[in-house]
Design a protein around this motif. Structure first.
Motif, PDB file in Angstrom:
ATOM      1  N   LEU A 217       0.819  -1.207   0.000  1.00 12.49           N
ATOM      2  CA  LEU A 217       0.000   0.000   0.000  1.00 12.49           C
ATOM      3  C   LEU A 217       0.854   1.259   0.000  1.00 12.49           C
ATOM      4  O   LEU A 217       1.870   1.340   0.703  1.00 12.49           O
ATOM      5  CB  LEU A 217      -0.915   0.021   1.241  1.00 12.49           C
ATOM      6  CG  LEU A 217      -1.979  -1.080   1.304  1.00 12.49           C
ATOM      7  CD1 LEU A 217      -2.591  -1.167   2.694  1.00 12.49           C
ATOM      8  CD2 LEU A 217      -3.079  -0.826   0.263  1.00 12.49           C
ATOM      9  N   PHE A 218       0.429   2.235  -0.803  1.00 15.69           N
ATOM     10  CA  PHE A 218       0.952   3.597  -0.689  1.00 15.69           C
ATOM     11  C   PHE A 218       0.144   4.315   0.390  1.00 15.69           C
ATOM     12  O   PHE A 218      -1.065   4.090   0.519  1.00 15.69           O
ATOM     13  CB  PHE A 218       0.788   4.354  -2.007  1.00 15.69           C
ATOM     14  CG  PHE A 218       1.750   3.938  -3.092  1.00 15.69           C
ATOM     15  CD1 PHE A 218       3.122   4.034  -2.905  1.00 15.69           C
ATOM     16  CD2 PHE A 218       1.276   3.476  -4.322  1.00 15.69           C
ATOM     17  CE1 PHE A 218       4.011   3.683  -3.921  1.00 15.69           C
ATOM     18  CE2 PHE A 218       2.160   3.119  -5.337  1.00 15.69           C
ATOM     19  CZ  PHE A 218       3.536   3.219  -5.135  1.00 15.69           C
ATOM     20  N   PHE A 219       0.789   5.212   1.132  1.00 17.68           N
ATOM     21  CA  PHE A 219       0.133   5.935   2.221  1.00 17.68           C
ATOM     22  C   PHE A 219       0.558   7.391   2.141  1.00 17.68           C
ATOM     23  O   PHE A 219       1.734   7.694   1.941  1.00 17.68           O
ATOM     24  CB  PHE A 219       0.566   5.340   3.573  1.00 17.68           C
ATOM     25  CG  PHE A 219       0.075   6.110   4.780  1.00 17.68           C
ATOM     26  CD1 PHE A 219      -1.093   5.721   5.434  1.00 17.68           C
ATOM     27  CD2 PHE A 219       0.783   7.201   5.262  1.00 17.68           C
ATOM     28  CE1 PHE A 219      -1.536   6.428   6.551  1.00 17.68           C
ATOM     29  CE2 PHE A 219       0.332   7.918   6.376  1.00 17.68           C
ATOM     30  CZ  PHE A 219      -0.828   7.523   7.021  1.00 17.68           C
ATOM     31  N   THR A 220      -0.394   8.306   2.334  1.00 15.02           N
ATOM     32  CA  THR A 220      -0.055   9.734   2.302  1.00 15.02           C
ATOM     33  C   THR A 220      -1.060  10.525   3.132  1.00 15.02           C
ATOM     34  O   THR A 220      -2.141  10.033   3.467  1.00 15.02           O
ATOM     35  CB  THR A 220      -0.028  10.248   0.838  1.00 15.02           C
ATOM     36  OG1 THR A 220       0.562  11.533   0.810  1.00 15.02           O
ATOM     37  CG2 THR A 220      -1.429  10.313   0.238  1.00 15.02           C
ATOM     38  N   VAL A 221      -0.691  11.760   3.480  1.00 13.57           N
ATOM     39  CA  VAL A 221      -1.601  12.692   4.166  1.00 13.57           C
ATOM     40  C   VAL A 221      -1.637  13.956   3.312  1.00 13.57           C
ATOM     41  O   VAL A 221      -0.583  14.529   2.999  1.00 13.57           O
ATOM     42  CB  VAL A 221      -1.099  13.026   5.595  1.00 13.57           C
ATOM     43  CG1 VAL A 221      -2.090  13.965   6.283  1.00 13.57           C
ATOM     44  CG2 VAL A 221      -0.913  11.753   6.421  1.00 13.57           C
ATOM     45  N   ALA A 222      -2.827  14.389   2.940  1.00 12.22           N
ATOM     46  CA  ALA A 222      -2.959  15.544   2.034  1.00 12.22           C
ATOM     47  C   ALA A 222      -2.180  16.751   2.573  1.00 12.22           C
ATOM     48  O   ALA A 222      -2.307  17.104   3.748  1.00 12.22           O
ATOM     49  CB  ALA A 222      -4.439  15.904   1.867  1.00 12.22           C
ATOM     50  N   ILE A 309      -2.863  13.538  -3.228  1.00 11.43           N
ATOM     51  CA  ILE A 309      -2.483  12.926  -4.499  1.00 11.43           C
ATOM     52  C   ILE A 309      -1.725  11.647  -4.172  1.00 11.43           C
ATOM     53  O   ILE A 309      -0.735  11.681  -3.431  1.00 11.43           O
ATOM     54  CB  ILE A 309      -1.590  13.892  -5.312  1.00 11.43           C
ATOM     55  CG1 ILE A 309      -2.381  15.168  -5.629  1.00 11.43           C
ATOM     56  CG2 ILE A 309      -1.084  13.230  -6.581  1.00 11.43           C
ATOM     57  CD1 ILE A 309      -1.522  16.361  -5.956  1.00 11.43           C
ATOM     58  N   LEU A 310      -2.195  10.525  -4.683  1.00 10.16           N
ATOM     59  CA  LEU A 310      -1.516   9.243  -4.462  1.00 10.16           C
ATOM     60  C   LEU A 310      -0.818   8.818  -5.746  1.00 10.16           C
ATOM     61  O   LEU A 310      -1.274   9.134  -6.846  1.00 10.16           O
ATOM     62  CB  LEU A 310      -2.528   8.178  -4.037  1.00 10.16           C
ATOM     63  CG  LEU A 310      -2.855   8.196  -2.537  1.00 10.16           C
ATOM     64  CD1 LEU A 310      -4.271   7.703  -2.297  1.00 10.16           C
ATOM     65  CD2 LEU A 310      -1.862   7.374  -1.740  1.00 10.16           C
ATOM     66  N   PRO A 311       0.293   8.069  -5.624  1.00 13.69           N
ATOM     67  CA  PRO A 311       0.976   7.599  -6.835  1.00 13.69           C
ATOM     68  C   PRO A 311       0.084   6.665  -7.650  1.00 13.69           C
ATOM     69  O   PRO A 311      -0.885   6.100  -7.112  1.00 13.69           O
ATOM     70  CB  PRO A 311       2.183   6.819  -6.293  1.00 13.69           C
ATOM     71  CG  PRO A 311       2.314   7.206  -4.867  1.00 13.69           C
ATOM     72  CD  PRO A 311       0.964   7.635  -4.399  1.00 13.69           C
ATOM     73  N   ALA A 312       0.417   6.505  -8.920  1.00 12.08           N
ATOM     74  CA  ALA A 312      -0.275   5.522  -9.757  1.00 12.08           C
ATOM     75  C   ALA A 312      -0.080   4.141  -9.141  1.00 12.08           C
ATOM     76  O   ALA A 312       0.918   3.872  -8.454  1.00 12.08           O
ATOM     77  CB  ALA A 312       0.289   5.552 -11.169  1.00 12.08           C
ATOM     78  N   PHE A 313      -1.035   3.238  -9.403  1.00 13.51           N
ATOM     79  CA  PHE A 313      -0.993   1.894  -8.810  1.00 13.51           C
ATOM     80  C   PHE A 313       0.315   1.157  -9.119  1.00 13.51           C
ATOM     81  O   PHE A 313       0.786   0.367  -8.317  1.00 13.51           O
ATOM     82  CB  PHE A 313      -2.172   1.056  -9.313  1.00 13.51           C
ATOM     83  CG  PHE A 313      -3.505   1.557  -8.845  1.00 13.51           C
ATOM     84  CD1 PHE A 313      -3.814   1.587  -7.495  1.00 13.51           C
ATOM     85  CD2 PHE A 313      -4.459   1.996  -9.759  1.00 13.51           C
ATOM     86  CE1 PHE A 313      -5.060   2.049  -7.047  1.00 13.51           C
ATOM     87  CE2 PHE A 313      -5.699   2.456  -9.326  1.00 13.51           C
ATOM     88  CZ  PHE A 313      -5.997   2.482  -7.969  1.00 13.51           C
ATOM     89  N   ASN A 314       0.881   1.427 -10.304  1.00  9.14           N
ATOM     90  CA  ASN A 314       2.077   0.676 -10.711  1.00  9.14           C
ATOM     91  C   ASN A 314       3.347   1.517 -10.604  1.00  9.14           C
ATOM     92  O   ASN A 314       4.323   1.262 -11.301  1.00  9.14           O
ATOM     93  CB  ASN A 314       1.911   0.161 -12.143  1.00  9.14           C
ATOM     94  CG  ASN A 314       1.767   1.310 -13.140  1.00  9.14           C
ATOM     95  OD1 ASN A 314       1.655   2.466 -12.750  1.00  9.14           O
ATOM     96  ND2 ASN A 314       1.779   0.989 -14.432  1.00  9.14           N
ATOM     97  N   ASP A 315       3.341   2.519  -9.723  1.00  8.06           N
ATOM     98  CA  ASP A 315       4.467   3.456  -9.639  1.00  8.06           C
ATOM     99  C   ASP A 315       5.647   2.841  -8.870  1.00  8.06           C
ATOM    100  O   ASP A 315       5.884   3.141  -7.700  1.00  8.06           O
ATOM    101  CB  ASP A 315       4.011   4.765  -8.982  1.00  8.06           C
ATOM    102  CG  ASP A 315       5.072   5.849  -9.064  1.00  8.06           C
ATOM    103  OD1 ASP A 315       6.243   5.524  -9.346  1.00  8.06           O
ATOM    104  OD2 ASP A 315       4.740   7.034  -8.825  1.00  8.06           O
ATOM    105  N   THR A 316       6.380   1.969  -9.572  1.00 10.56           N
ATOM    106  CA  THR A 316       7.525   1.294  -8.948  1.00 10.56           C
ATOM    107  C   THR A 316       8.640   2.282  -8.630  1.00 10.56           C
ATOM    108  O   THR A 316       9.362   2.115  -7.647  1.00 10.56           O
ATOM    109  CB  THR A 316       8.011   0.155  -9.871  1.00 10.56           C
ATOM    110  OG1 THR A 316       6.992  -0.858  -9.883  1.00 10.56           O
ATOM    111  CG2 THR A 316       9.311  -0.461  -9.385  1.00 10.56           C
TER     112      THR A 316
END
Length: 553
Positions: A217-222, A309-316
């Motif tokens: 999972l990617f995780f972020t706070v706006a 803004i979250l990264p793209a699902f495949n943002d390796t």
């Protein structure tokens, strides 16, 4: 010294594993929980404390509890993976886990280690510094554990049983959760969205755990920066980022400062899906970072929180940049001389349909069954004894000690792989290590079925990740990249998609220790092996005797 020992406490807890009605996504399920709580209770201790946890199983399934990341020095009987260090606690049975936290600080967690029970049976384990010691950063105003999870609008045990029967991939989850709640973006969920309060100007510590079953999972706070200060209960050199990536099993401690205009900001997590073409849950879970001085919305209006803004699902690239930012806080005690140089391939495969099987049982690609392996051995758990009992009581026929130190066939691991390499051999094989052996292990991803990022977890140990990269590991070229100065100390490594990681540790904890992919679907298919670490000399290098109440198979 005596003062610190006398300050150490023993914490007693009762865990009752039971079915509890839990309503999510507009439906009520009979969900397996601990003490009726989903997620389960948060345990809070200091470094040096002892935990005594009596687990009573009132559910209809076998159960065990694993204390993820706890070193379990000489207390392998308390580690918890079923059929590895103990037989499961049968319905109606109980077992008391006893262990001491030694030299670890930060965030760990606990979870069921039996079938797919850990979908809902999990909780945080917070380890604070010894009394009189302090954090290596200014003490935050408050702390909030945030457990990221996965929710099926179904019984997770039924989901895995169906997949095991058909040989196909299991159904994907229907939601992700933060502290058990899906959040505003799902049906029937917004009124229970988790709120994290913060005051303007204050710095808080978020303890983030990926307790999901099958998804990085990617995780972020706006609009907020996150300063990473720890991972897997080890401090790191602080670095600042806007996005975290956690594989299942991993924990990350971050400081967040309320330096934005007072308002409500979304905390969000969604998939990092690295396997090409494989289905995944593409939903987003949210919580709300709520400034206490934010103006209250009038009754008739609802002020939407700021969307991140979250990264793209495949943002390796983002996942890789994040994992490569970790450094130990101090010069690390990395073993430099190596006694055991191991090379393990890791990945998925496909088994041909067994002769006489119905097509209903072979619903993998082209009429096959999914499988997974390390060094072409697909791990099979024993059923009559645990590996640790068989080792300690010298019971023959439960396992063999011939797990290969290198893959049986060398090939282009991350290139186009011939069908001949897709069929692993099932087996219950362990690799023996002498007490004190200095181990280097190259984990090499394969693209036999599809390449993907694997979170690889080693029980009983922390290890240094000294290098990682893409493609096939080449000792002539890649040894130059080894960080032997300040590599991060982890218990779960994110093996890059179509790539490799190199880890080192000293085998100073006797017992049988599982090494496995923490995507539960992969361990179900056999993506695991176990190290058997022999006793050393004297009591302090010897596994303790099994407790009297150890469950029988």
């Amino acid at each position: 010294m005596t003062a610190t020992i006398s300050n150490a406490e023993t914490h007693y807890h009762d865990f009752v594993i039971q079915a509890t009605p839990v309503t999510r996504l507009c439906k009520t399920h009979s969900t397996i929980t601990v003490n009726g709580m989903y997620p389960g209770p948060t345990l809070e201790v200091n470094n040096g404390d002892t935990l005594v946890i009596n687990v009573v199983n009132r559910a209809q399934y076998n159960a065990t509890i694993h204390w993820h990341g706890v070193r379990q020095i000489r207390t392998g009987w308390a580690d918890g993976p079923e059929f590895v260090t103990q037989c499961p606690i049968r319905p109606g049975g109980s077992y008391t886990y006893r262990f001491t936290i030694q030299g670890q600080e930060g965030t760990l967690w606990w979870h069921a280690h039996s079938s797919w029970l850990r979908a809902t049976v999990y909780g945080a384990l917070i380890i604070r510094p010894k009394e009189g010691d302090s954090y290596p950063f200014p003490k935050p105003k408050r702390e909030t554990p945030l457990l990221l999870g996965e929710w099926w609008d179904a019984n997770p045990i039924d989901v895995v049983r169906q997949a095991t029967r058909t040989g196909a991939a299991p159904n994907i989850s229907d939601a992700y959760t933060i502290n058990g709640q899906p959040g505003d973006l799902y049906n029937c969920s917004s009124k229970d969205t988790i709120i994290v309060p913060i005051d303007s100007g204050e710095t808080n510590l978020l303890r983030i755990v990926n307790s999901g079953l099958n998804q990085q999972l990617f995780f972020t706070v706006a609009n907020h920066k996150l300063t990473v200060v720890g991972a897997d209960a080890s401090y790191v050199k602080p670095f600042t980022t806007t996005v975290l990536m956690l594989g299942p099993g991993q924990t990350t401690d971050v400081l967040i400062t309320a330096d934005q205009p007072p308002a409500r900001y979304y905390i969000a997590a969604r998939a990092y899906a690295s396997a090409q073409g494989a289905p995944f849950d593409n939903t987003t879970t949210t919580a709300i970072l709520n400034y206490k001085s934010a103006p209250c919305p009038a009754k008739s209006t609802s002020v939407k929180p700021v969307i991140p803004i979250l990264p793209a699902f495949n943002d390796t690239a983002t996942a890789t940049a994040f994992s490569k930012s970790f450094r130990s806080q101090r010069k690390a005690l990395v073993p430099t001389e190596i006694d055991e140089n191991l090379f393990f391939t890791v990945g998925l495969g496909l088994n041909n349909c067994p002769s006489g099987s119905s097509p209903a049982n072979c619903q993998g690609p082209n009429g096959t069954r999914f499988t997974a392996s390390m060094n072409n051995v697909s791990f099979v758990l024993p059923s009559s004894f645990s590996l640790l009992e068989a080792h300690q009581q010298l019971i023959p026929g439960v396992f063999t000690t011939d797990f290969p130190a290198a893959p049986p066939v060398k090939f282009d691991y991350t290139g186009n792989v011939s069908r001949a390499l897709q069929q692993p051999v099932p087996g219950t094989k362990v690799y023996k290590l002498k007490f004190g052996a200095r181990v280097q292990l190259v984990l090499q991803g394969t693209s036999i079925f599809t390449a993907e990022n694997h979170p690889i977890h080693l029980h009983g140990y922390d290890f240094y990740i000294i290098a990682e990269g893409f493609g096939n590991f080449d000792p002539n070229r890649d040894t130059a990249k080894f960080n032997l100065v300040d590599p991060p100390l982890r218990n779960t490594a994110s093996l890059p998609v179509g790539g490799w990681s190199v880890i080192r540790f000293v085998a100073d904890n006797p017992g049988v220790w599982l090494l496995h992919c923490h995507l539960d679907v992969h361990i179900t298919w056999g993506l695991a092996m176990a190290f058997l670490v022999e006793n050393g000399v004297g009591e302090l290098e010897t596994l303790e005797s099994p407790p009297a109440d150890l469950p029988l198979c």
